[in-house]
Design a protein around this motif. Sequence first.
Motif, PDB file in Angstrom:
ATOM      1  N   TYR A 125       0.840  -1.210   0.000  1.00 43.00           N
ATOM      2  CA  TYR A 125       0.000   0.000   0.000  1.00 43.00           C
ATOM      3  C   TYR A 125       0.873   1.257   0.000  1.00 43.00           C
ATOM      4  O   TYR A 125       0.607   2.214  -0.740  1.00 43.00           O
ATOM      5  CB  TYR A 125      -0.905  -0.008   1.221  1.00 43.00           C
ATOM      6  N   TRP A 126       1.921   1.240   0.827  1.00 45.81           N
ATOM      7  CA  TRP A 126       2.849   2.365   0.861  1.00 45.81           C
ATOM      8  C   TRP A 126       3.497   2.567  -0.512  1.00 45.81           C
ATOM      9  O   TRP A 126       3.644   3.696  -0.980  1.00 45.81           O
ATOM     10  CB  TRP A 126       3.934   2.110   1.910  1.00 45.81           C
ATOM     11  N   ALA A 127       3.885   1.475  -1.165  1.00 47.58           N
ATOM     12  CA  ALA A 127       4.516   1.559  -2.487  1.00 47.58           C
ATOM     13  C   ALA A 127       3.559   2.148  -3.520  1.00 47.58           C
ATOM     14  O   ALA A 127       3.961   2.935  -4.386  1.00 47.58           O
ATOM     15  CB  ALA A 127       4.985   0.174  -2.925  1.00 47.58           C
ATOM     16  N   ILE A 128       2.284   1.780  -3.423  1.00 46.84           N
ATOM     17  CA  ILE A 128       1.286   2.320  -4.351  1.00 46.84           C
ATOM     18  C   ILE A 128       1.112   3.815  -4.112  1.00 46.84           C
ATOM     19  O   ILE A 128       1.085   4.618  -5.059  1.00 46.84           O
ATOM     20  CB  ILE A 128      -0.062   1.583  -4.193  1.00 46.84           C
ATOM     21  N   GLN A 129       1.008   4.190  -2.855  1.00 47.38           N
ATOM     22  CA  GLN A 129       0.796   5.601  -2.505  1.00 47.38           C
ATOM     23  C   GLN A 129       1.951   6.484  -2.940  1.00 47.38           C
ATOM     24  O   GLN A 129       1.761   7.675  -3.238  1.00 47.38           O
ATOM     25  CB  GLN A 129       0.591   5.737  -0.995  1.00 47.38           C
ATOM     26  N   HIS A 130       3.155   5.920  -2.995  1.00 43.20           N
ATOM     27  CA  HIS A 130       4.335   6.715  -3.347  1.00 43.20           C
ATOM     28  C   HIS A 130       4.798   6.473  -4.782  1.00 43.20           C
ATOM     29  O   HIS A 130       5.884   6.905  -5.165  1.00 43.20           O
ATOM     30  CB  HIS A 130       5.479   6.411  -2.373  1.00 43.20           C
ATOM     31  N   TYR A 132       5.597   3.682  -6.372  1.00 42.47           N
ATOM     32  CA  TYR A 132       6.542   2.604  -6.643  1.00 42.47           C
ATOM     33  C   TYR A 132       5.843   1.343  -7.158  1.00 42.47           C
ATOM     34  O   TYR A 132       6.496   0.400  -7.609  1.00 42.47           O
ATOM     35  CB  TYR A 132       7.330   2.252  -5.384  1.00 42.47           C
ATOM     36  N   ALA A 133       4.543   1.312  -7.075  1.00 41.61           N
ATOM     37  CA  ALA A 133       3.754   0.181  -7.572  1.00 41.61           C
ATOM     38  C   ALA A 133       2.486   0.736  -8.210  1.00 41.61           C
ATOM     39  O   ALA A 133       1.977   1.775  -7.794  1.00 41.61           O
ATOM     40  CB  ALA A 133       3.405  -0.784  -6.433  1.00 41.61           C
ATOM     41  N   PRO A 134       1.953   0.070  -9.231  1.00 37.55           N
ATOM     42  CA  PRO A 134       0.757   0.563  -9.916  1.00 37.55           C
ATOM     43  C   PRO A 134      -0.499   0.414  -9.043  1.00 37.55           C
ATOM     44  O   PRO A 134      -0.551  -0.408  -8.126  1.00 37.55           O
ATOM     45  CB  PRO A 134       0.676  -0.333 -11.155  1.00 37.55           C
ATOM     46  N   GLU A 135      -1.516   1.191  -9.353  1.00 32.35           N
ATOM     47  CA  GLU A 135      -2.789   1.126  -8.626  1.00 32.35           C
ATOM     48  C   GLU A 135      -3.413  -0.264  -8.733  1.00 32.35           C
ATOM     49  O   GLU A 135      -4.107  -0.720  -7.820  1.00 32.35           O
ATOM     50  CB  GLU A 135      -3.762   2.165  -9.190  1.00 32.35           C
ATOM     51  N   SER A 136      -3.172  -0.943  -9.844  1.00 35.04           N
ATOM     52  CA  SER A 136      -3.756  -2.269 -10.054  1.00 35.04           C
ATOM     53  C   SER A 136      -3.246  -3.299  -9.042  1.00 35.04           C
ATOM     54  O   SER A 136      -3.814  -4.387  -8.895  1.00 35.04           O
ATOM     55  CB  SER A 136      -3.438  -2.770 -11.466  1.00 35.04           C
TER      56      SER A 136
END
Length: 222
Positions: A125-130, A132-136
């Motif tokens: 979740y942290w990676a998505i928010q920043h 580093y990872a896609p919303e998917s």
Amino acid sequence: MNGSVSSRPLRYVRAAGSYVRRAPGTFVWLAILLVTTITMRHLSPDTLDVLLGNRSTNLHHLSQDPVRVLIASAFWLEGGGWLTYFVLYNIFHVPGERWLGTLRWVSVVVVSHVGATYVSEGVLYWAIQHGYAPESAVTTLDVGVSYGLAGVIAILTYRIASPWRYVYFAGVLVFYAVPLFVDVNFTAVGHFTAVLLGLCCYPLTRSRDGVWSPVDAIRRLS
């Protein structure tokens, strides 16, 4: 002579039955995993994706129906591999359950499985928010039994006599820490977290007897 030969298979059956009865939780779990693995092999790829997706402990399901997916995800093996886990369960879960007792063993599995899932998905979740990872990634497939296994592998450190305990402990740390430096992802974080949680379950081992030594085991075999 004939009576001895004819009774040999019966002795093997009794020995196998005794072996299974001493770790009932492990073998019930393996039986369920066998059924779900066979089921997976008879499903089309699209149907299988939907089935596993509905049981995934991803961010979406953890926010909507956490209890259901946390339980359901522990009874499916992504990609199969039941025989591999049959071997691993006999190496780690069987001695773990016998040593701790079924209730304490289940506690270690649950703490490791649930705790590692939330930590790993929190990192995702942290990676998505920043960015580093896609919303998917909120619907990433995450099913399996490896977090619970990692926790039990870790707690068995306390079962082994010194100095072999430290060799085993170092091996466990290296095995689960290396992926964090080679290809860090939420699964690697989850496995390492499960190991730490398993080690934190030390209070469950305090009243357990029977420290195991490989030297003593070799002497008994010789």
